[in-house]
Design an enzyme around this catalytic site. Structure first.
Site, mmCIF file in Angstrom:
data_model
loop_
_atom_site.group_PDB
_atom_site.id
_atom_site.type_symbol
_atom_site.label_atom_id
_atom_site.label_comp_id
_atom_site.label_asym_id
_atom_site.label_seq_id
_atom_site.Cartn_x
_atom_site.Cartn_y
_atom_site.Cartn_z
ATOM 1 N N ASP A 197 0.848 -1.198 0.000
ATOM 2 C CA ASP A 197 0.000 0.000 0.000
ATOM 3 C C ASP A 197 0.878 1.241 0.000
ATOM 4 O O ASP A 197 1.697 1.432 0.898
ATOM 5 C CB ASP A 197 -0.872 -0.018 1.269
ATOM 6 C CG ASP A 197 -1.886 1.117 1.307
ATOM 7 O OD1 ASP A 197 -1.901 1.953 0.378
ATOM 8 O OD2 ASP A 197 -2.684 1.153 2.278
ATOM 9 N N GLU A 223 -1.759 -0.892 -3.719
ATOM 10 C CA GLU A 223 -2.900 -0.072 -3.274
ATOM 11 C C GLU A 223 -2.572 1.417 -3.352
ATOM 12 O O GLU A 223 -1.498 1.838 -2.911
ATOM 13 C CB GLU A 223 -3.217 -0.493 -1.826
ATOM 14 C CG GLU A 223 -4.391 0.203 -1.198
ATOM 15 C CD GLU A 223 -4.729 -0.457 0.149
ATOM 16 O OE1 GLU A 223 -4.603 -1.705 0.258
ATOM 17 O OE2 GLU A 223 -5.091 0.270 1.087
ATOM 18 N N GLU A 249 -10.511 3.480 -0.930
ATOM 19 C CA GLU A 249 -10.692 3.989 0.424
ATOM 20 C C GLU A 249 -10.849 5.499 0.467
ATOM 21 O O GLU A 249 -11.349 6.033 1.451
ATOM 22 C CB GLU A 249 -9.497 3.567 1.305
ATOM 23 C CG GLU A 249 -8.193 4.243 0.960
ATOM 24 C CD GLU A 249 -7.061 3.817 1.906
ATOM 25 O OE1 GLU A 249 -6.506 2.736 1.687
ATOM 26 O OE2 GLU A 249 -6.756 4.558 2.835
ATOM 27 N N HIS A 299 -11.929 -1.200 2.931
ATOM 28 C CA HIS A 299 -10.840 -0.574 3.687
ATOM 29 C C HIS A 299 -11.203 -0.405 5.157
ATOM 30 O O HIS A 299 -12.254 0.166 5.486
ATOM 31 C CB HIS A 299 -10.562 0.806 3.070
ATOM 32 C CG HIS A 299 -9.723 1.707 3.927
ATOM 33 N ND1 HIS A 299 -10.235 2.793 4.609
ATOM 34 C CD2 HIS A 299 -8.400 1.668 4.222
ATOM 35 C CE1 HIS A 299 -9.259 3.389 5.267
ATOM 36 N NE2 HIS A 299 -8.144 2.742 5.065
HETATM 37 MG MG MG Z 1 -4.730 1.924 2.088
#
Ligand code: MG
Length: 367
Positions: A197, A223, A249, A299
């Site tokens: 991420d 991500e 998210e 998320h």
């Molecule tokens: Mg994230």
């Protein structure tokens, strides 16, 4: 008719269990807009959303000044109508995250009421697909951890039976990220699912460099490599790397999510029920994703999302970040990398109201 007779809102500051850092921010306290809606049949629905430390007072003001008065006297069962009434009342001034977070606190309370009234758990009321969802851990992958801490933590997950985890990337230099990813892959073995991420931390060129550099380590998704408003960049990057791109998210509307899905900018949709405005819009995004054969991996908010992921065939992974243990009497059961969906009527979150009172940092604003 289930007439709404009282609505209260407050801000609750819930401490985090561990320091959480990523490429652009640190998460030290969860500001939690917390809403209670009472109907004339004596039920009380409780809902919430969150920020990771900023903007909570603005959400509370929006709730109190605009949303709460519009709810009084309305039929709590008409969830779609109420959602659209509240959305329309703010469309000219505060579309985006603040409205979504305020809407979510109300909408989740209305879903709690609906579930209580029908004596159904959320996973049934919202669809009813399955009661066991694969869970991946994020609590051992934060960016501030040293390489040794990161590797030790990931190895401890394997020892505890976990099959998947996520680690943050976005250290200053590319070789640091590559070394951390390589060492984690070596530690967890080839059968472990590993996500990374970047939290919107890269430019397009840097995202491509870093994606190419970690491709050899079997990364199951990358991500938010780019700022969330750079949808074209995410679509472009998805065409340049074999690593699936995960986003969602930081999207606040159904339309934003669907634009990502339909343009090839999201291989994994991580729509967040708080940031998209509640359970009502979340389900629409999930159904759109299902229609396009794209996984939903929501998320954060595992205490709520575990039930929503269990409501839809598109729900694939739940993110394991325990956050409500200090304010609830029961917690999400996770064993050997599997989360078990609560089966009690309501949202499945057993609030400890004494603890909620203790952590409340605002007046309780009631209409
Ligand atoms: Mg994230």
């Amino acid at each position: 008719m289930a007439r709404i007779v009282k609505v209260s809102a407050r801000l609750v500051n819930i401490p985090v269990e561990t320091e959480r850092t990523d490429a652009i921010q640190a998460f030290l306290v969860q500001e939690t807009p917390f809403v209670e809606i009472e109907t004339d049949d004596g039920l009380v629905g409780r809902g919430y959303s969150y920020t990771i430390g900023t903007g909570g007072s603005a959400v509370l003001a929006l709730l109190h000044d605009v949303f709460q008065p519009r709810l009084i006297g309305a039929d709590a069962r008409a969830v779609e109508a109420l959602w659209h009434t509240l959305w329309s009342s703010t469309r000219a001034t505060t579309p985006g995250t603040l409205t979504a977070l305020a809407l979510a606190a109300v909408d989740t309370a209305l879903w709690d009421l609906r579930c209580q009234r029908n004596a159904e758990p959320l996973w049934i009321a919202a669809g009813g697909y399955r009661q066991q969802i694969p869970a991946y851990d994020t609590e051992h992958g934060w960016l501030h951890l040293s390489e040794a801490e990161l590797v030790d933590g990931m190895r401890s997950l394997v020892d505890a039976g976990w099959t998947a985890a996520k680690m943050k990337v976005g250290r200053e230099l590319l070789p640091e990220d590559v070394r951390r990813v390589r060492r984690v892959r070596e530690a967890v073995g080839e059968d472990f699912t590993l996500f990374v991420d970047a939290n919107q931390g890269f430019t397009r060129s840097e995202a491509l460099r870093r994606a190419r550099a970690i491709e050899p380590f079997d990364i199951a998704w990358l991500e938010e490599p780019l700022p969330a408003d750079d949808r074209e960049g995410h679509a472009w990057l998805a065409g340049q790397t074999g690593i699936p791109i995960a986003v969602g998210e930081t999207l606040n509307t159904i339309a934003q999510c669907v634009a990502y899905l339909s343009s090839g900018a999201a291989s994994i949709m991580q729509v967040d029920a708080a940031r998209v405005g509640g359970v009502t819009p979340w389900l629409k995004v999930a159904h759109a994703a299902e229609a396009m054969n794209i996984d939903i991996c929501p998320h954060f908010l595992m205490e709520l999302h575990v039930s929503l992921a269990g409501a839809t065939p598109a729900g694939t992974w739940v993110e394991h970040i325990p956050q409500l243990r200090s304010v609830t009497r029961t917690e999400v059961q996770v064993e050997a990398g599997v989360a078990y969906v609560p089966d009690t009527p309501g949202l499945g979150i057993d609030w400890d109201m004494t603890k909620i009172d203790e952590f409340t940092v605002s007046p309780i604003l009631t209409v």
